[in-house]
Design a protein around this motif. Structure first.
Motif, short mmCIF file in Angstrom:
data_model
loop_
_atom_site.label_atom_id
_atom_site.label_comp_id
_atom_site.label_asym_id
_atom_site.label_seq_id
_atom_site.Cartn_x
_atom_site.Cartn_y
_atom_site.Cartn_z
N MET A 148 -0.03 17.61 10.86
CA MET A 148 -1.46 17.74 10.89
C MET A 148 -2.14 16.42 10.56
SD MET A 148 -2.20 21.54 9.35
CE MET A 148 -3.94 21.34 9.22
N VAL A 149 -1.53 15.59 9.75
CA VAL A 149 -2.15 14.31 9.41
C VAL A 149 -2.27 13.44 10.65
CG1 VAL A 149 -1.85 12.17 8.10
CG2 VAL A 149 -1.41 14.36 7.01
N GLN A 150 -1.26 13.47 11.51
CA GLN A 150 -1.30 12.67 12.73
C GLN A 150 -2.46 13.11 13.63
OE1 GLN A 150 2.35 12.79 14.92
NE2 GLN A 150 1.79 11.05 16.20
N GLU A 151 -2.65 14.41 13.79
CA GLU A 151 -3.74 14.92 14.61
C GLU A 151 -5.10 14.56 14.01
OE1 GLU A 151 -1.10 16.69 13.76
OE2 GLU A 151 -0.23 17.52 15.56
N LEU A 152 -5.22 14.71 12.69
CA LEU A 152 -6.47 14.37 12.02
C LEU A 152 -6.78 12.88 12.20
CD1 LEU A 152 -8.82 15.30 10.27
CD2 LEU A 152 -7.41 14.82 8.26
N PRO A 172 -3.31 5.12 6.16
CA PRO A 172 -2.45 5.35 5.00
C PRO A 172 -2.64 4.27 3.94
CG PRO A 172 -1.16 4.45 6.78
CD PRO A 172 -2.56 4.65 7.31
N VAL A 173 -2.41 4.65 2.71
CA VAL A 173 -2.48 3.73 1.58
C VAL A 173 -1.20 3.93 0.77
CG1 VAL A 173 -3.74 3.05 -0.48
CG2 VAL A 173 -4.99 3.88 1.51
N SER A 174 -0.52 2.84 0.48
CA SER A 174 0.74 2.92 -0.23
C SER A 174 0.63 2.21 -1.57
CB SER A 174 1.83 2.26 0.61
OG SER A 174 3.03 2.22 -0.10
N PRO A 175 1.27 2.78 -2.61
CA PRO A 175 1.31 2.06 -3.88
C PRO A 175 2.29 0.89 -3.76
CG PRO A 175 2.66 4.00 -4.03
CD PRO A 175 1.98 4.05 -2.68
N PRO A 176 2.25 -0.04 -4.72
CA PRO A 176 3.25 -1.11 -4.70
C PRO A 176 4.66 -0.51 -4.76
CG PRO A 176 1.56 -1.54 -6.35
CD PRO A 176 1.32 -0.15 -5.84
N PRO A 215 6.62 3.76 -1.10
CA PRO A 215 5.66 4.35 -0.18
C PRO A 215 6.11 5.64 0.49
CG PRO A 215 6.63 2.39 0.79
CD PRO A 215 7.11 2.47 -0.64
N GLU A 216 7.42 5.85 0.65
CA GLU A 216 7.88 7.05 1.35
C GLU A 216 7.50 8.32 0.60
OE1 GLU A 216 10.16 4.61 0.45
OE2 GLU A 216 10.11 3.55 2.35
N ASP A 217 7.56 8.27 -0.71
CA ASP A 217 7.32 9.47 -1.51
C ASP A 217 5.87 9.61 -1.96
OD1 ASP A 217 10.02 10.14 -1.36
OD2 ASP A 217 10.49 8.91 -3.11
N PHE A 218 5.10 8.53 -1.94
CA PHE A 218 3.77 8.57 -2.53
C PHE A 218 2.70 8.00 -1.63
CE2 PHE A 218 6.76 8.76 -5.99
CZ PHE A 218 6.28 9.82 -6.73
N LEU A 219 2.84 8.18 -0.34
CA LEU A 219 1.84 7.72 0.60
C LEU A 219 0.61 8.62 0.51
CD1 LEU A 219 1.55 5.61 2.87
CD2 LEU A 219 2.30 7.37 4.46
N SER A 220 -0.55 8.01 0.47
CA SER A 220 -1.80 8.78 0.47
C SER A 220 -2.67 8.27 1.60
CB SER A 220 -2.50 8.65 -0.89
OG SER A 220 -2.77 7.31 -1.18
N TRP A 221 -3.82 8.90 1.79
CA TRP A 221 -4.69 8.59 2.92
C TRP A 221 -6.10 8.29 2.45
CZ3 TRP A 221 -2.24 8.12 7.47
CH2 TRP A 221 -0.94 8.65 7.52
N THR A 222 -6.77 7.42 3.19
CA THR A 222 -8.15 7.11 2.88
C THR A 222 -8.99 7.21 4.16
OG1 THR A 222 -9.64 5.50 1.88
CG2 THR A 222 -7.87 4.62 3.18
N LEU A 223 -10.22 7.61 3.99
CA LEU A 223 -11.16 7.68 5.10
C LEU A 223 -12.33 6.77 4.75
CD1 LEU A 223 -12.21 8.87 7.75
CD2 LEU A 223 -13.13 10.78 6.43
N GLU A 224 -12.52 5.74 5.57
CA GLU A 224 -13.60 4.79 5.35
C GLU A 224 -14.65 4.96 6.44
OE1 GLU A 224 -11.79 0.94 5.37
OE2 GLU A 224 -10.65 1.33 3.55
#
Length: 75
Positions: free
Chosen positions: A1-5, A24-28, A35-44
């Motif tokens: 669903m993230v890909q479609e969004l 996508p936003v990845s921590p260091p 990043p594989e386990d803790f990827l998050s998303w941002t909308l600007e």
């Protein structure tokens, strides 16, 4: 669903382009397992005239209904 969004928010069509960037936003890598386990998303928003409420209206008019029904996304 993230890909479609992401597709809807970034480039649904040339004539209906939103002033948004969904990415996508990845921590260091040394934090929280990488990043594989803790990827998050941002909308600007690229336009200060475009509000979050307008984005919701635009998405509701174009996303499958009900949004929670995964089978609707496959059509």
């Amino acid at each position: 669903m993230v890909q479609e969004l992401g597709y809807v928010l970034n480039s649904l069509s040339v004539s209906e382009h939103l002033p948004t960037v969904f990415k996508p936003v990845s921590p260091p890598p040394y934090l929280n397992g990488g990043p594989e386990d803790f990827l998050s998303w941002t909308l600007e928003y690229t336009s200060c005239d475009f509000t979050p409420a307008q984005c919701v209206e635009w998405l509701e008019a174009r996303l499958p209904r009900p949004v929670e029904d995964v089978t609707q996304w496959e059509q």
